[in-house]
Scaffold this motif. Structure first.
Motif, short mmCIF file in Angstrom:
data_model
loop_
_atom_site.label_atom_id
_atom_site.label_comp_id
_atom_site.label_asym_id
_atom_site.label_seq_id
_atom_site.Cartn_x
_atom_site.Cartn_y
_atom_site.Cartn_z
N TRP A 68 -26.72 14.25 -13.95
CA TRP A 68 -26.11 15.54 -14.30
C TRP A 68 -26.29 16.56 -13.17
CZ3 TRP A 68 -28.40 20.31 -14.54
CH2 TRP A 68 -29.79 20.36 -14.65
N THR A 77 -35.13 23.24 -10.94
CA THR A 77 -35.11 24.57 -10.33
C THR A 77 -34.34 24.56 -9.01
OG1 THR A 77 -37.19 24.15 -9.13
CG2 THR A 77 -37.36 25.21 -11.30
N GLY A 104 -31.79 24.63 -15.47
CA GLY A 104 -31.54 23.81 -16.65
C GLY A 104 -32.36 22.53 -16.65
N LYS A 105 -32.78 22.10 -17.84
CA LYS A 105 -33.48 20.82 -18.05
C LYS A 105 -34.68 20.65 -17.12
CE LYS A 105 -29.20 18.61 -19.58
NZ LYS A 105 -28.28 17.45 -19.44
N ASN A 106 -35.47 21.73 -17.02
CA ASN A 106 -36.70 21.72 -16.23
C ASN A 106 -36.49 21.53 -14.73
OD1 ASN A 106 -38.46 22.06 -18.51
ND2 ASN A 106 -38.16 19.90 -18.99
N CYS A 156 -29.16 21.50 -7.05
CA CYS A 156 -27.96 22.24 -7.42
C CYS A 156 -27.00 22.39 -6.23
CB CYS A 156 -28.33 23.61 -7.96
SG CYS A 156 -29.17 24.67 -6.76
N PRO A 172 -27.54 29.74 -12.48
CA PRO A 172 -26.87 29.97 -13.77
C PRO A 172 -26.67 31.45 -14.07
CG PRO A 172 -28.70 28.42 -14.00
CD PRO A 172 -28.80 28.99 -12.62
#
Length: 214
Positions: free
Chosen positions: A107, A56, A52-54, A85, A36
Motif C-alpha cells: 500500500w 511516517t 497512516g498504518k504506523n 511516501c 496527509p
C-alpha cells in the motif's frame, strides 16, 4: 506553524546543511504533497509525521543530511530501498540523473506512486518489492540509499554498486548508526560511521538473515 523558509533556514542551514544543490532540492520539492491532510499544519516541522498504518515521513533534516552525504551529481543513477511516501525519492531526483526505488509494503508503494504523480518529476521509477535484493535489472548504481535499517548491509546491494560508488544506510536494531560504504574494488569496500540514528527496521529477507547467491 513552521513555513518552508523557516525549515530551510532554521532546521537545515543552522544545523550545518550547506550544499546549495541540496538546499535547492529541499526548497523545490513540495513536502505537502507527501503528507496527509490532517498533518498539513505540521508539514514543515522538523520531525517525522504519521502517514497512516504506523508509517511516517522522515524529518526534513535527516532527508537533507543523507542527500548531502551522498554528494550526488546529475549524471548518476541511484537506488533507494524503502520508498515510503515518496518524499525522499523526490528530493534525490533533483540531485541525480535517475532514481529507482523499491518499497516492500504494497500500500505504501502505491501511495508513493500516487504522490509522485502529483509532481512533474520524470526521472523516478518506483516498484513494490523486497529491496534486500536490490534491482538487478537496472544495476549497477552510482549510489544506494536505504531508509530502513537492516542488521547488516545486504550483500546484493553491495554487489550492485559501481566501483567508486557509495551506499548510505542506517544499520543495526537497538543501537543504530548511519554508515557510508565506499566500493573501492570488485570485492573491496571501505566503511565510515557518520552518526547514531533511529530508523524503522528493514523487513523481508533482511529480517530473516537473508541469503543471496551472486
Amino acid at each position: 506553524m513552521a513555513t518552508k523558509e523557516e525549515m530551510i533556514e532554521q532546521q537545515l542551514k543552522e544545523r550545518g546543511i550547506s550544499d546549495p544543490k541540496v538546499l535547492q532540492a529541499m526548497e523545490e520539492v513540495d513536502r505537502s504533497l507527501f503528507v496527509p491532510e490532517d498533518q498539513q499544519e505540521k508539514v514543515y516541522e522538523d520531525r517525522p509525521l504519521p502517514i497512516g498504518k504506523n508509517q511516517t515521513i522522515s524529518q526534513p533534516y535527516i532527508v537533507a543530511y543523507m542527500a548531502e552525504q551522498l554528494q550526488l551529481d546529475k549524471n548518476e543513477k541511484v537506488l533507494e530501498v524503502g520508498t515510503g511516501c515518496g518524499y525522499n525519492a523526490a528530493v534525490i531526483s533533483r540531485l541525480a540523473k535517475e532514481i529507482h526505488s523499491v518499497e516492500i509494503i504494497e500500500w505504501l508503494a502505491e501511495l508513493a506512486k500516487q504522490n509522485l504523480a502529483k509532481t512533474d518529476y520524470d526521472n523516478i521509477t518506483a516498484k513494490h518489492g523486497d529491496g534486500y535484493s536490490g534491482w538487478k535489472e537496472v544495476a549497477p548504481f552510482d549510489a544506494i540509499i536505504l531508509t530502513a535499517a537492516p542488521p547488516s548491509i545486504p550483500q546484493p546491494l553491495k554487489d550492485q554498486l559501481k566501483i567508486g560508488g557509495r551506499l548510505l544506510a542506517p544499520v543495526g536494531r537497538l543501537n543504530q548508526k548511519l554508515v557510508m560504504v565506499y566500493k573501492t574494488g570488485e570485492d573491496s569496500y571501505e566503511e565510515q560511521t557518520l552518526l547514531p540514528v533511529r530508523f524503522v527496521p528493514m523487513t523481508g529477507r533482511a529480517d530473516k538473515g537473508g541469503t543471496y547467491n551472486k
